[in-house]
Design an enzyme around this catalytic site. Structure first.
Site, PDB file in Angstrom:
ATOM      1  N   HIS A  54     -11.331  51.833  27.559  1.00  0.00           N
ATOM      2  CA  HIS A  54     -11.917  52.949  28.313  1.00  0.00           C
ATOM      3  C   HIS A  54     -12.564  53.966  27.371  1.00  0.00           C
ATOM      4  O   HIS A  54     -11.878  54.849  26.854  1.00  0.00           O
ATOM      5  CB  HIS A  54     -10.828  53.637  29.133  1.00  0.00           C
ATOM      6  CG  HIS A  54     -10.094  52.714  30.051  1.00  0.00           C
ATOM      7  ND1 HIS A  54      -9.113  51.852  29.621  1.00  0.00           N
ATOM      8  CD2 HIS A  54     -10.211  52.514  31.388  1.00  0.00           C
ATOM      9  CE1 HIS A  54      -8.656  51.164  30.650  1.00  0.00           C
ATOM     10  NE2 HIS A  54      -9.302  51.547  31.740  1.00  0.00           N
TER      11      HIS A  54
ATOM     12  N   ASP B  82      -8.587  63.369  36.574  1.00  0.00           N
ATOM     13  CA  ASP B  82      -8.753  63.355  38.035  1.00  0.00           C
ATOM     14  C   ASP B  82      -7.682  62.498  38.714  1.00  0.00           C
ATOM     15  O   ASP B  82      -7.135  62.875  39.750  1.00  0.00           O
ATOM     16  CB  ASP B  82     -10.140  62.814  38.395  1.00  0.00           C
ATOM     17  CG  ASP B  82     -11.258  63.686  37.842  1.00  0.00           C
ATOM     18  OD1 ASP B  82     -11.241  64.903  38.102  1.00  0.00           O
ATOM     19  OD2 ASP B  82     -12.134  63.158  37.129  1.00  0.00           O
TER      20      ASP B  82
ATOM     21  N   ASN C 248     -13.924  65.652  34.936  1.00  0.00           N
ATOM     22  CA  ASN C 248     -15.232  65.102  34.522  1.00  0.00           C
ATOM     23  C   ASN C 248     -16.027  64.501  35.680  1.00  0.00           C
ATOM     24  O   ASN C 248     -17.053  63.843  35.459  1.00  0.00           O
ATOM     25  CB  ASN C 248     -15.047  64.085  33.386  1.00  0.00           C
ATOM     26  CG  ASN C 248     -14.225  62.873  33.829  1.00  0.00           C
ATOM     27  OD1 ASN C 248     -13.943  62.685  35.014  1.00  0.00           O
ATOM     28  ND2 ASN C 248     -13.838  62.048  32.866  1.00  0.00           N
TER      29      ASN C 248
ATOM     30  N   HIS D 287     -16.259  54.337  32.371  1.00  0.00           N
ATOM     31  CA  HIS D 287     -14.825  54.586  32.551  1.00  0.00           C
ATOM     32  C   HIS D 287     -14.001  53.499  31.870  1.00  0.00           C
ATOM     33  O   HIS D 287     -13.103  53.801  31.090  1.00  0.00           O
ATOM     34  CB  HIS D 287     -14.446  54.670  34.035  1.00  0.00           C
ATOM     35  CG  HIS D 287     -12.974  54.482  34.241  1.00  0.00           C
ATOM     36  ND1 HIS D 287     -12.079  55.514  34.158  1.00  0.00           N
ATOM     37  CD2 HIS D 287     -12.236  53.356  34.454  1.00  0.00           C
ATOM     38  CE1 HIS D 287     -10.857  55.033  34.314  1.00  0.00           C
ATOM     39  NE2 HIS D 287     -10.923  53.734  34.493  1.00  0.00           N
TER      40      HIS D 287
ATOM     41  N   GLU E 284      11.810  62.891  45.041  1.00  0.00           N
ATOM     42  CA  GLU E 284      12.601  61.974  44.225  1.00  0.00           C
ATOM     43  C   GLU E 284      11.825  61.488  42.999  1.00  0.00           C
ATOM     44  O   GLU E 284      12.376  61.377  41.901  1.00  0.00           O
ATOM     45  CB  GLU E 284      13.055  60.776  45.076  1.00  0.00           C
ATOM     46  CG  GLU E 284      13.994  61.145  46.231  1.00  0.00           C
ATOM     47  CD  GLU E 284      13.283  61.796  47.428  1.00  0.00           C
ATOM     48  OE1 GLU E 284      12.031  61.754  47.495  1.00  0.00           O
ATOM     49  OE2 GLU E 284      13.979  62.346  48.308  1.00  0.00           O
TER      50      GLU E 284
ATOM     51  N   PHE F 284      16.388  56.002  49.125  1.00  0.00           N
ATOM     52  CA  PHE F 284      15.229  56.712  48.570  1.00  0.00           C
ATOM     53  C   PHE F 284      14.960  56.351  47.104  1.00  0.00           C
ATOM     54  O   PHE F 284      14.055  56.915  46.483  1.00  0.00           O
ATOM     55  CB  PHE F 284      15.385  58.223  48.756  1.00  0.00           C
ATOM     56  CG  PHE F 284      15.565  58.610  50.204  1.00  0.00           C
ATOM     57  CD1 PHE F 284      14.756  58.051  51.189  1.00  0.00           C
ATOM     58  CD2 PHE F 284      16.551  59.501  50.593  1.00  0.00           C
ATOM     59  CE1 PHE F 284      14.931  58.384  52.530  1.00  0.00           C
ATOM     60  CE2 PHE F 284      16.735  59.835  51.934  1.00  0.00           C
ATOM     61  CZ  PHE F 284      15.920  59.263  52.912  1.00  0.00           C
TER      62      PHE F 284
ATOM     63  N   HIS G 196      25.377  56.408  49.314  1.00  0.00           N
ATOM     64  CA  HIS G 196      25.070  55.882  50.654  1.00  0.00           C
ATOM     65  C   HIS G 196      24.436  54.506  50.481  1.00  0.00           C
ATOM     66  O   HIS G 196      23.297  54.258  50.837  1.00  0.00           O
ATOM     67  CB  HIS G 196      24.174  56.851  51.434  1.00  0.00           C
ATOM     68  CG  HIS G 196      24.815  58.198  51.646  1.00  0.00           C
ATOM     69  ND1 HIS G 196      25.188  59.012  50.603  1.00  0.00           N
ATOM     70  CD2 HIS G 196      25.173  58.851  52.777  1.00  0.00           C
ATOM     71  CE1 HIS G 196      25.743  60.122  51.070  1.00  0.00           C
ATOM     72  NE2 HIS G 196      25.760  60.040  52.399  1.00  0.00           N
TER      73      HIS G 196
ATOM     74  N   ASP H 131      22.695  57.469  60.919  1.00  0.00           N
ATOM     75  CA  ASP H 131      21.348  57.980  60.648  1.00  0.00           C
ATOM     76  C   ASP H 131      20.261  56.985  61.052  1.00  0.00           C
ATOM     77  O   ASP H 131      19.082  57.314  61.053  1.00  0.00           O
ATOM     78  CB  ASP H 131      21.191  58.326  59.160  1.00  0.00           C
ATOM     79  CG  ASP H 131      21.784  59.691  58.825  1.00  0.00           C
ATOM     80  OD1 ASP H 131      21.987  60.486  59.753  1.00  0.00           O
ATOM     81  OD2 ASP H 131      22.026  59.942  57.636  1.00  0.00           O
TER      82      ASP H 131
ATOM     83  N   HIS I  60      17.624  54.981  57.091  1.00  0.00           N
ATOM     84  CA  HIS I  60      18.473  55.469  56.006  1.00  0.00           C
ATOM     85  C   HIS I  60      19.426  54.396  55.467  1.00  0.00           C
ATOM     86  O   HIS I  60      20.259  54.689  54.630  1.00  0.00           O
ATOM     87  CB  HIS I  60      19.295  56.677  56.494  1.00  0.00           C
ATOM     88  CG  HIS I  60      18.503  57.948  56.491  1.00  0.00           C
ATOM     89  ND1 HIS I  60      17.235  58.029  57.004  1.00  0.00           N
ATOM     90  CD2 HIS I  60      18.797  59.183  56.026  1.00  0.00           C
ATOM     91  CE1 HIS I  60      16.787  59.266  56.858  1.00  0.00           C
ATOM     92  NE2 HIS I  60      17.711  59.980  56.269  1.00  0.00           N
TER      93      HIS I  60
HETATM   94  C1  TPP Z   1      -0.874  55.042  39.399  1.00  0.00           C
HETATM   95  C2  TPP Z   1      -2.137  54.435  38.902  1.00  0.00           C
HETATM   96  N1  TPP Z   1      -3.030  53.951  39.787  1.00  0.00           N
HETATM   97  C3  TPP Z   1      -4.156  53.361  39.348  1.00  0.00           C
HETATM   98  C4  TPP Z   1      -4.419  53.236  38.028  1.00  0.00           C
HETATM   99  C5  TPP Z   1      -5.665  52.510  37.556  1.00  0.00           C
HETATM  100  N2  TPP Z   1      -6.620  53.483  36.981  1.00  0.00           N
HETATM  101  C6  TPP Z   1      -6.708  53.694  35.668  1.00  0.00           C
HETATM  102  S1  TPP Z   1      -7.794  54.885  35.287  1.00  0.00           S
HETATM  103  C7  TPP Z   1      -8.212  55.118  36.904  1.00  0.00           C
HETATM  104  C8  TPP Z   1      -9.243  56.120  37.308  1.00  0.00           C
HETATM  105  C9  TPP Z   1      -8.899  57.398  36.761  1.00  0.00           C
HETATM  106  O1  TPP Z   1      -9.924  58.322  36.819  1.00  0.00           O
HETATM  107  P1  TPP Z   1      -9.771  59.571  35.917  1.00  0.00           P
HETATM  108  O2  TPP Z   1      -8.367  59.947  35.894  1.00  0.00           O
HETATM  109  O3  TPP Z   1     -10.750  60.573  36.383  1.00  0.00           O
HETATM  110  O4  TPP Z   1     -10.140  59.037  34.479  1.00  0.00           O
HETATM  111  P2  TPP Z   1     -11.624  58.927  33.886  1.00  0.00           P
HETATM  112  O5  TPP Z   1     -12.366  57.953  34.724  1.00  0.00           O
HETATM  113  O6  TPP Z   1     -12.196  60.290  33.983  1.00  0.00           O
HETATM  114  O7  TPP Z   1     -11.416  58.429  32.508  1.00  0.00           O
HETATM  115  C10 TPP Z   1      -7.484  54.268  37.724  1.00  0.00           C
HETATM  116  C11 TPP Z   1      -7.616  54.213  39.176  1.00  0.00           C
HETATM  117  C12 TPP Z   1      -3.458  53.742  37.140  1.00  0.00           C
HETATM  118  N3  TPP Z   1      -3.592  53.654  35.829  1.00  0.00           N
HETATM  119  N4  TPP Z   1      -2.356  54.358  37.597  1.00  0.00           N
HETATM  120 MG    MG Z   2     -12.271  61.599  35.687  1.00  0.00          MG
END
Ligand code: TPP
Ligand code: MG
Length: 672
Positions: free
Chosen positions: A29, A155, A185, A265, A412, A438, A462, A470, A474
């Site tokens: 990436h 993000d 970004n 990305h 949790e 849970f 539990h 419950d 549960h």
């Molecule tokens: C819980 C989870 N779901 C999905 C992913 C797969 N994944 C890796 S990066 C990404 C997109 C992330 O976007 P952002 O955080 O904005 O990173 P950028 O593209 O800006 O590098 C996804 C969906 C992951 N690593 N973790």
């Molecule tokens: Mg991003």
């Protein structure tokens, strides 16, 4: 103060290294890493306080990277400070290389943590910030007051629901030792961020009680100013929202801009785009793995500054240690990673108690004897009986971490990630409780704790359908099978990745807690009953719990049949055995609180407990698969629950679902 031109050059250096490592690996990436380079560079060249010669220094600042996919940015930064060689960086993602795809943690190399699963990483940082506050209050060592936890979120992490829980906790606890940078970004993996997100993140975090600073995330001067402001904030955590340019400096094959493009990305820039980009950033595409001379100088100067900073911090720590030798010895012990010494003779159990209550008795002892233990509950402390611990201490509040209980609220996964962050920080032993059903909300964190071999204790009460009133929502049925899969999954040291214990009575619970506290090399799960359970027969040798499975006292020699269970079903088998004996059958009862531990014993021992060729009957309140490794189909049958539970008082459910002495008798008779 460093020249902004040099800072920009260093950030470009990071961009070149990150893009080149991904290019060479043909995978990874580059875009996010290139956009975040300015922030990480300012942080490491001017703010982060660590000792290059002593990576384990307890008072160091810590940097947690939530988007683990941006590891090339971190590795490149760590190359600039000498933690990785350029050759190692060039081996990104290859077999046996130290530059793995998503590194977890390796303190010697400067990696406090990166999270592959987005969202968890910044909540680990929140847990670490809690640990630092706890240590400041409980040791009095001024170094922990000075420690800052930096988190980097993207993000994806902001979108993950856990960010809500983490933000709430950081705010309510007033974690002013936490500074989080949001790499905003506008781009994520498959879309632009605006296609899936229209919240006002700044307003959201302000509403949650955070200090929020908004800057251009690629402007070194603004980053510096924001960090200065953030460090001065008191009583609340700070979020710096940096508008960053994904793939900053990247050019396409035709020389046009490749910035702010989803394609950067998760894929190498590729071919001429890569060559154009490296040239644009001032690098040599033929020989890109280099550190520019002025960047070397920048970090050599920082190393000198750090020497001065550390000397002052060490002097302060030394003065504290001289004035508080007992506390200093205790602190060294807490950070040693050694299991605490516990006098379990102080743990008094009631006869025929529920194992959750027996656990409360253990927790009460731990609260008194393990001063660096932190116990948490997700708003169930009086039900999951972590109140055994709470009654001996008090909960954390903003500005007061003199207690040792963490009220996590109904969250949790957040709670589990905070506990993991505490363990990553070091110096404390975290435990957390909720209902077993849970545990489903916590699995992603349990998996990370298991992968990272962190000794977090998970307390799940539990444990079966016997929470019937419950209703089925549960009533755990398949949960034990799920968590026992983690016993079958080995960690990279060849051990079951989680120690899973489901004790059969109050005394077994003490033995199970003793094992949990001795286990400093993996997480431990304790699965505990809501309802009372009869004591195992007098004379039972509870030291055998440590073998994972053993013959319960009162068993007959040369048995016609072996009855096998974990937890409360053991006592149901004991009741059934009485009926079978009236029929002249010789019966052995085997309690297996942990099959994982049992399988670690010698084959001879396993055979002595469960000899091949003897008829067997297993009983579990979960799915029959729980006992499949102990009761082979050719040798007997397993009574388990194969559907969701039902709503009714538990004694009625026991009758209806066949968890009675009579049914044990009837089922075993069918084997003859
Ligand atoms: C819980 C989870 N779901 C999905 C992913 C797969 N994944 C890796 S990066 C990404 C997109 C992330 O976007 P952002 O955080 O904005 O990173 P950028 O593209 O800006 O590098 C996804 C969906 C992951 N690593 N973790
Ligand atoms: Mg991003």
């Amino acid at each position: 103060m460093n020249d902004i031109k040099v800072l920009n050059h260093a950030a470009d250096n990071i961009r070149i290294l990150a893009a080149s490592a991904v290019e060479k690996a043909k995978s990874g990436h580059p875009g996010g890493a290139m956009g975040g380079a300015d922030f990480i560079n300012v942080l490491y060249s001017e703010y982060l306080q660590y000792d290059p010669k002593n990576p384990e220094w307890v008072g160091r600042d810590r940097f947690f990277l939530d988007p683990g996919h941006m590891a090339p940015m971190l590795y490149s930064q760590l190359c600039l400070i000498g933690k990785f060689s350029l050759d190692e960086l060039a081996q990104l993602r290859q077999w046996g290389s130290p530059t793995t795809g998503h590194p977890e943690f390796e303190i010697a190399r400067g990696i406090e943590n990166t999270s592959g699963p987005l969202g968890q990483g910044h909540v680990f940082a929140i847990g670490a910030a809690i640990a630092a506050k706890f240590l400041a209050a409980h040791t009095g060592n001024p170094t922990f007051e000075k420690e800052t936890i930096y988190a980097y979120i993207s993000d994806g992490g902001v979108q993950e629901e856990i960010s809500q829980g983490g933000a709430r906790i950081a705010s309510i606890l007033g974690l002013d030792n936490l500074i989080m940078f949001y790499d905003s970004n506008d781009i994520q993996l498959s879309t632009e961020t605006k296609d899936v997100m229209n919240e006002n993140t700044a307003a959201k975090y302000r509403a949650l009680g955070w200090e929020v600073i908004e800057i251009v995330g690629n402007d070194a001067a603004q980053i510096r100013k924001a960090l200065d402001q953030a460090k001065a904030v008191k009583g609340k955590p700070t979020l710096i929202i940096g508008k960053c340019i994904m793939g900053k400096g990247a050019l396409k094959a035709d020389g046009s801009s490749y910035e702010a493009n989803c394609k950067t990305h998760g894929a190498p820039l590729g071919g001429d785009a890569y060559i154009n980009t490296i040239k644009n950033l001032g690098g040599d595409p033929e020989n890109p793995f280099q550190i520019f001379p002025d960047v070397k100088e920048l970090y050599a100067n920082r190393a000198k500054e750090l020497e001065t900073i550390c000397a002052a911090r060490y002097a302060e720590e030394k003065a504290w240690a001289a004035a508080n030798p007992d506390k200093a010895a205790q602190q060294a012990d807490w950070f040693s990673g050694k299991a605490p010494k516990i006098d379990w003779s102080k743990c008094v159990q009631k006869d025929n108690d529920a194992t959750r209550s027996a656990s409360a008795a253990c927790l009460s002892v731990l609260a008194e004897q393990v001063p660096n233990m932190i116990c948490a509950s997700a708003d169930l402390s009086n039900s999951d009986k972590t109140d055994g611990f709470l009654k001996k201490t008090h909960a954390f509040t903003k500005g007061d971490f003199s207690g040792a209980f963490f009220q996590a609220g109904v969250a949790e996964l957040t709670m589990a990630c905070c506990c993991i962050g505490m363990a990553l920080h070091g110096g404390v032993i975290p435990a957390c409780g909720t209902f077993f059903v849970f545990s489903d909300y916590m699995k992603p964190a349990v998996r990370m704790a298991a992968l990272m071999e962190l000794p977090v204790k998970f307390i799940w009460t539990h444990d079966a359908f016997r929470v019937g009133e419950d209703g089925p929502t549960h009533e755990p049925v398949e949960q034990e099978a799920q968590i026992r899969l983690m016993e079958k999954l080995h960690n990279h040291h060849g051990k079951p990745s989680v120690l899973v214990l489901r004790p059969a009575d109050a005394q077994e619970t003490t033995a199970a807690w003793a094992l949990a506290m001795e286990n400093m090399s993996t997480p431990t799960a304790l699965i505990l009953s809501r309802q009372n359970i009869n004591n195992l027969p007098a004379g039972n040798d509870y030291s055998q719990v440590a073998k994972g499975g053993y013959i319960v006292a009162g068993s007959d020699a040369n048995p016609d049949v072996i009855l096998v269970a974990t937890g409360s079903e053991v006592s149901t088998l004991i009741a059934g055995a009485e009926l079978l004996r009236k029929d002249g059958k010789k019966v052995r009862i085997v309690s297996v609180p942990s099959e994982g531990l049992f399988r670690e014993q010698s084959v001879a021992y396993q055979q002595s407990v469960l000899p091949t060729g003897v008829k067997k009957f297993g009983m579990t309140a979960g799915l029959p698969v729980n006992l499949i490794g102990l009761v082979p189909a050719a040798e007997g049958t397993i009574w388990g629950l194969e559907s969701f539970g039902f709503s009714a008082p538990y004694k009625v459910l026991d009758e209806k679902l066949g968890y009675t002495a009579e049914n044990v008798y009837n089922q075993v008779k069918k084997l003859f």
